[in-house]
Scaffold this motif. Structure first.
Motif, short mmCIF file in Angstrom:
data_model
loop_
_atom_site.label_atom_id
_atom_site.label_comp_id
_atom_site.label_asym_id
_atom_site.label_seq_id
_atom_site.Cartn_x
_atom_site.Cartn_y
_atom_site.Cartn_z
N GLN A 45 10.56 -3.77 -75.44
CA GLN A 45 10.44 -2.42 -74.89
C GLN A 45 10.12 -2.40 -73.41
N GLY A 46 10.04 -3.54 -72.79
CA GLY A 46 9.73 -3.60 -71.37
C GLY A 46 8.47 -4.38 -71.10
N GLY A 47 8.25 -4.74 -69.84
CA GLY A 47 7.05 -5.49 -69.51
C GLY A 47 7.00 -5.92 -68.06
N ILE A 48 5.97 -6.70 -67.76
CA ILE A 48 5.72 -7.13 -66.39
C ILE A 48 5.40 -8.61 -66.37
N THR A 49 5.88 -9.30 -65.34
CA THR A 49 5.47 -10.68 -65.09
C THR A 49 4.99 -10.77 -63.65
N ILE A 50 3.96 -11.58 -63.46
CA ILE A 50 3.46 -11.89 -62.12
C ILE A 50 3.47 -13.40 -62.02
N GLN A 51 4.21 -13.93 -61.06
CA GLN A 51 4.47 -15.36 -61.06
C GLN A 51 4.29 -15.98 -59.68
N ASP A 52 3.92 -17.24 -59.69
CA ASP A 52 3.98 -18.05 -58.49
C ASP A 52 5.45 -18.15 -58.11
N ALA A 53 5.77 -17.92 -56.85
CA ALA A 53 7.17 -17.90 -56.42
C ALA A 53 7.87 -19.24 -56.64
N ARG A 54 7.11 -20.31 -56.82
CA ARG A 54 7.71 -21.64 -56.97
C ARG A 54 8.10 -21.96 -58.41
N VAL A 55 7.67 -21.15 -59.38
CA VAL A 55 7.96 -21.47 -60.78
C VAL A 55 9.44 -21.22 -61.07
N ALA A 56 10.05 -22.11 -61.84
CA ALA A 56 11.47 -21.99 -62.19
C ALA A 56 11.62 -21.06 -63.40
N PHE A 57 12.69 -20.26 -63.39
CA PHE A 57 12.90 -19.31 -64.48
C PHE A 57 14.39 -19.04 -64.65
N GLU A 58 14.72 -18.53 -65.83
CA GLU A 58 16.11 -18.20 -66.17
C GLU A 58 16.15 -16.79 -66.75
N ILE A 59 16.91 -15.90 -66.13
CA ILE A 59 17.06 -14.53 -66.64
C ILE A 59 18.22 -14.53 -67.63
N ARG A 60 17.91 -14.44 -68.91
CA ARG A 60 18.95 -14.48 -69.93
C ARG A 60 19.53 -13.11 -70.23
N LYS A 61 18.70 -12.07 -70.16
CA LYS A 61 19.17 -10.71 -70.35
C LYS A 61 18.33 -9.77 -69.50
N GLY A 62 18.99 -8.73 -69.00
CA GLY A 62 18.25 -7.71 -68.27
C GLY A 62 18.48 -7.72 -66.78
N THR A 63 17.93 -6.70 -66.13
CA THR A 63 18.03 -6.52 -64.68
C THR A 63 16.64 -6.22 -64.15
N PRO A 64 15.81 -7.23 -63.96
CA PRO A 64 14.45 -6.98 -63.50
C PRO A 64 14.41 -6.49 -62.06
N ILE A 65 13.39 -5.72 -61.77
CA ILE A 65 13.10 -5.29 -60.40
C ILE A 65 12.00 -6.20 -59.87
N ALA A 66 12.27 -6.87 -58.77
CA ALA A 66 11.34 -7.86 -58.22
C ALA A 66 10.75 -7.39 -56.90
N THR A 67 9.44 -7.56 -56.78
CA THR A 67 8.76 -7.38 -55.51
C THR A 67 8.11 -8.70 -55.15
N VAL A 68 8.29 -9.13 -53.90
CA VAL A 68 7.81 -10.45 -53.46
C VAL A 68 6.78 -10.24 -52.36
N PHE A 69 5.57 -10.76 -52.59
CA PHE A 69 4.46 -10.61 -51.65
C PHE A 69 4.10 -11.97 -51.06
N ALA A 70 4.02 -12.04 -49.75
CA ALA A 70 3.76 -13.32 -49.08
C ALA A 70 2.65 -13.17 -48.04
N MET A 71 1.91 -14.27 -47.84
CA MET A 71 0.88 -14.30 -46.83
C MET A 71 1.49 -14.34 -45.43
N ARG A 72 0.66 -14.09 -44.45
CA ARG A 72 1.13 -13.92 -43.08
C ARG A 72 1.88 -15.15 -42.55
#
Length: 222
Positions: free
Chosen positions: A154-181
């Protein structure tokens, strides 16, 4: 409201140890459906970011815990690409935990995260979607190949270290990327339409938090 009570310590440990934290959250289903094909960089898209990312207690507390000050440097949708494994950022341990990614997943989405892959410097190539593509053989060599499959019925949220490897098998996630200065200053800025509506909406975003900046600029052609 999420299905489970949010625990910052558990979430932080999951990000440090496995590289990601997730919650299945059916209340995200309707906002994601409402976004539909709208651009993330439209007035509606920026309002969505304000309501469902910046004002989400899970996101805010994790960002404040890991990144004392950060800037939103990427905001876009990604499409499923089964069989292809990606990272938002490579470099392994030497790159440091300077970038976190929040992804919002719609109904029926499926993703695999490769546990502890953020601790290894994996070989990769620039993919057409702007991410690093990692060969599966590289994960096998680091014993990170099994991964954790997550199905968001039904939907959900993930918060991840940008270095972790992942595979999107289904769906169209909306991603926001936050980085230090120290990282964000090396990135090209996100280009927004130069309209009064967008200027007003960005001003609203900037008022949300003193510890979150926005790596934006406006289209010079308008």
């Amino acid at each position: 409201m999420a299905l489970t009570t949010f625990d910052l310590e558990n979430a932080s440990n999951a990000i440090r140890n496995s590289g990601f934290y997730c919650e299945k959250d059916p209340e995200l289903r309707t906002p994601l459906l409402d976004m539909g094909p709208k651009s993330c960089l439209s007035e509606e898209g920026l309002e969505f970011c304000k309501l469902h990312v910046l004002r989400d207690n899970r996101v805010r507390t994790i960002l404040e815990s890991f990144l004392p000050w950060c800037s939103l440097g990427r905001y876009r949708k990604f499409h499923s690409d089964a069989g292809h494994i990606f990272q938002f950022r490579g470099g392994g341990e030497k790159a440091g935990r300077h970038v976190l990614v929040v992804q919002l997943w719609g109904e029926g989405s499926e993703v695999v995260f490769f546990n502890r892959s953020h601790t290894y410097e994996l070989p990769g190539v620039h993919a057409s979607n702007g991410l690093w593509e990692v060969p599966y053989a590289a994960l096998e060599s680091t014993k990170c190949a099994e991964g954790s499959e997550i199905i968001f019925q039904q939907g959900g949220i993930t918060i991840q270290d940008a270095r972790v490897a992942f595979e999107i098998r289904k769906g169209t996630p909306i991603a926001t990327v936050f980085a230090m200065r120290d990282v964000i200053t090396k990135w090209a800025k996100v280009v927004l339409p130069n309209t009064p509506q967008i200027l007003h909406k960005v001003a609203e975003l900037q008022n949300e938090s003193e510890s979150i900046g926005f790596h934006f600029e406006y289209d010079a052609r308008k």
